[in-house]
Design a protein around this motif. Sequence first.
Motif, PDB file in Angstrom:
ATOM      1  N   LEU A  22       0.816  -1.210   0.000  1.00  0.00           N
ATOM      2  CA  LEU A  22       0.000   0.000   0.000  1.00  0.00           C
ATOM      3  C   LEU A  22       0.855   1.267   0.000  1.00  0.00           C
ATOM      4  CD1 LEU A  22      -2.697  -1.094   2.618  1.00  0.00           C
ATOM      5  CD2 LEU A  22      -3.024  -0.865   0.147  1.00  0.00           C
ATOM      6  N   LYS A  23       2.191   1.050   0.041  1.00  0.00           N
ATOM      7  CA  LYS A  23       3.166   2.153   0.020  1.00  0.00           C
ATOM      8  C   LYS A  23       3.054   3.058   1.253  1.00  0.00           C
ATOM      9  CE  LYS A  23       3.473   2.164  -5.028  1.00  0.00           C
ATOM     10  NZ  LYS A  23       4.522   1.137  -4.977  1.00  0.00           N
ATOM     11  N   PHE A  24       2.691   2.457   2.373  1.00  0.00           N
ATOM     12  CA  PHE A  24       2.685   3.180   3.636  1.00  0.00           C
ATOM     13  C   PHE A  24       4.063   3.064   4.286  1.00  0.00           C
ATOM     14  CE2 PHE A  24      -2.084   2.391   3.850  1.00  0.00           C
ATOM     15  CZ  PHE A  24      -2.386   3.714   3.529  1.00  0.00           C
ATOM     16  N   ARG A  25       4.478   4.145   4.932  1.00  0.00           N
ATOM     17  CA  ARG A  25       5.782   4.179   5.584  1.00  0.00           C
ATOM     18  C   ARG A  25       5.613   4.272   7.101  1.00  0.00           C
ATOM     19  NH1 ARG A  25       9.847   5.335   1.906  1.00  0.00           N
ATOM     20  NH2 ARG A  25       9.118   5.992  -0.160  1.00  0.00           N
ATOM     21  N   GLU A  26       6.647   3.802   7.787  1.00  0.00           N
ATOM     22  CA  GLU A  26       6.586   3.756   9.257  1.00  0.00           C
ATOM     23  C   GLU A  26       6.443   5.139   9.867  1.00  0.00           C
ATOM     24  OE1 GLU A  26       9.870   3.089  12.630  1.00  0.00           O
ATOM     25  OE2 GLU A  26       9.677   1.381  11.265  1.00  0.00           O
ATOM     26  N   ARG A  27       7.326   6.067   9.522  1.00  0.00           N
ATOM     27  CA  ARG A  27       7.348   7.376  10.153  1.00  0.00           C
ATOM     28  C   ARG A  27       6.235   8.272   9.622  1.00  0.00           C
ATOM     29  NH1 ARG A  27      13.071  10.255  10.437  1.00  0.00           N
ATOM     30  NH2 ARG A  27      13.453   8.280  11.504  1.00  0.00           N
ATOM     31  N   GLU A  28       6.032   8.256   8.314  1.00  0.00           N
ATOM     32  CA  GLU A  28       5.072   9.165   7.707  1.00  0.00           C
ATOM     33  C   GLU A  28       3.627   8.764   7.979  1.00  0.00           C
ATOM     34  OE1 GLU A  28       5.833   9.829   3.547  1.00  0.00           O
ATOM     35  OE2 GLU A  28       7.989   9.583   3.867  1.00  0.00           O
ATOM     36  N   HIS A  29       3.387   7.472   8.142  1.00  0.00           N
ATOM     37  CA  HIS A  29       2.003   7.012   8.245  1.00  0.00           C
ATOM     38  C   HIS A  29       1.682   6.369   9.597  1.00  0.00           C
ATOM     39  CE1 HIS A  29       2.810   7.129   3.806  1.00  0.00           C
ATOM     40  NE2 HIS A  29       1.689   7.844   3.886  1.00  0.00           N
ATOM     41  N   LEU A  30       2.233   5.176   9.868  1.00  0.00           N
ATOM     42  CA  LEU A  30       1.875   4.467  11.095  1.00  0.00           C
ATOM     43  C   LEU A  30       2.138   5.312  12.332  1.00  0.00           C
ATOM     44  CD1 LEU A  30       0.861   1.901  12.469  1.00  0.00           C
ATOM     45  CD2 LEU A  30       3.197   1.001  12.393  1.00  0.00           C
ATOM     46  N   GLN A  31       3.286   5.940  12.381  1.00  0.00           N
ATOM     47  CA  GLN A  31       3.624   6.769  13.537  1.00  0.00           C
ATOM     48  C   GLN A  31       2.642   7.921  13.694  1.00  0.00           C
ATOM     49  OE1 GLN A  31       7.818   7.698  14.626  1.00  0.00           O
ATOM     50  NE2 GLN A  31       7.262   9.816  14.203  1.00  0.00           N
ATOM     51  N   GLU A  32       2.253   8.551  12.597  1.00  0.00           N
ATOM     52  CA  GLU A  32       1.312   9.670  12.652  1.00  0.00           C
ATOM     53  C   GLU A  32      -0.077   9.210  13.068  1.00  0.00           C
ATOM     54  OE1 GLU A  32       1.760  13.060  12.287  1.00  0.00           O
ATOM     55  OE2 GLU A  32       3.834  12.402  12.527  1.00  0.00           O
ATOM     56  N   TRP A  33      -0.485   8.024  12.601  1.00  0.00           N
ATOM     57  CA  TRP A  33      -1.799   7.504  12.991  1.00  0.00           C
ATOM     58  C   TRP A  33      -1.870   7.322  14.503  1.00  0.00           C
ATOM     59  CZ3 TRP A  33      -1.549   2.975   8.930  1.00  0.00           C
ATOM     60  CH2 TRP A  33      -1.621   3.520   7.636  1.00  0.00           C
ATOM     61  N   ILE A  34      -0.827   6.702  15.060  1.00  0.00           N
ATOM     62  CA  ILE A  34      -0.817   6.444  16.493  1.00  0.00           C
ATOM     63  C   ILE A  34      -0.697   7.754  17.275  1.00  0.00           C
ATOM     64  CG2 ILE A  34       0.367   5.264  18.380  1.00  0.00           C
ATOM     65  CD1 ILE A  34      -1.036   3.375  16.417  1.00  0.00           C
ATOM     66  N   ALA A  35       0.159   8.652  16.804  1.00  0.00           N
ATOM     67  CA  ALA A  35       0.362   9.921  17.505  1.00  0.00           C
ATOM     68  C   ALA A  35      -0.922  10.738  17.576  1.00  0.00           C
ATOM     69  CB  ALA A  35       1.455  10.733  16.817  1.00  0.00           C
ATOM     70  N   ASN A  36      -1.718  10.700  16.523  1.00  0.00           N
ATOM     71  CA  ASN A  36      -2.945  11.481  16.475  1.00  0.00           C
ATOM     72  C   ASN A  36      -4.147  10.772  17.061  1.00  0.00           C
ATOM     73  OD1 ASN A  36      -2.448  14.140  14.963  1.00  0.00           O
ATOM     74  ND2 ASN A  36      -1.356  12.646  13.716  1.00  0.00           N
TER      75      ASN A  36
END
Length: 373
Positions: A22-36
């Motif tokens: 899905l071209k999701f990245r650790e820092r740009e996506h997963l980390q932001e989802w959890i942070a928000n």
Amino acid sequence: MYLINKLENRITKLTQKTFSELKFREREHLQEWIANNPNSLGEELLIIQKEFSGFNDTNERLDLLALDKYGNLVIIENKLDDSGKDVTWQTIKYASYCSSLTKLEIIKIYQEYLGSKDNAEERISEFFDGKEIDEIFLNQGLNSQRLIMIASNFRKEVTSSVLWLMNFKMRIQCFQVTPFALNEQLFLNVEQILPTKSTEDFAIGIATKAQQEVEVQETLKNRHHIRLEFWEGFIKESNKANNLFSNISPSKDNWIGIGIGMSGVNLNLVASKNYCRSEIYINRGVQEINKDLFDFIYRMKETIENQFGGELEWERMDDKITCRIKSELTGVSYFEKEDWNKMYKFMIDSSVRMEKAFREPIKKLNKYAKSEK
């Protein structure tokens, strides 16, 4: 995972995906989802820093640093499709680095994360349900660091080491995150796989007891006496002016409140070492419901403020469960008795005007809430 179609009484299987396809990245996506949305991890957490690197003699960075409701530091390490074999050791290292952080250092770290847009002490106080910052204990005790690891797949080297560490009362959790697709829609499943829920409940019980033992009760007793005296004086003065708080007893907390015609919506008065305020506090237990009620009443903002006789601060607080509408007086303290009369006068006046301004809107809000059920 399946999608339920109530109209057709059928279920449709979702297609399991990987983050990489899905071209999701650790820092740009997963980390932001959890942070928000840290509540996706099953509890209220306050994210206080991302990519934290404030360690001496090392350039390492932990993904997310948070506080839980007991004042423990929570180290969150994110991976994508594979946990890797060294994530346990990596997270333990970060926990050891964070173990020496003092309360002042934690507040400073959070202030750097917030920048100039907000006040770290006030946000921490709000997270701990309005507790005074001096009464909040952070990162206390030898077992005050918690470890959370997040990945789509955990290697056996990781799960085996986690299970072993749990025997030594290390508070460590593994969350499996799995993306799914249905046509153009994408879904994310977040599931705690270690420890099991029953084990975690027992561990939380231990943590609560340990936290209570750490707190210095003698320090709080003096504050409780001051608050009781403050609220006794307020209620006495308030009863001379009106009967709004005539049925309220003095409190050792920094707030008192009354109902105003709707369950979960209260008129509260709050006093602290820096301010006092009157507020409409919305908390019906569910974040989405609270935000919906706030949005409904916000549409009456102009009418309410005209009735109130001045501007109010409307705080939707998207990162929290609750919402608040307030009128605040700063530069006063319940520790300073010479400020008490000024605080009493402000709270008596603003609470009366606030109750009057929200009387009709609350009736409409009740009707709206019933129609939405």
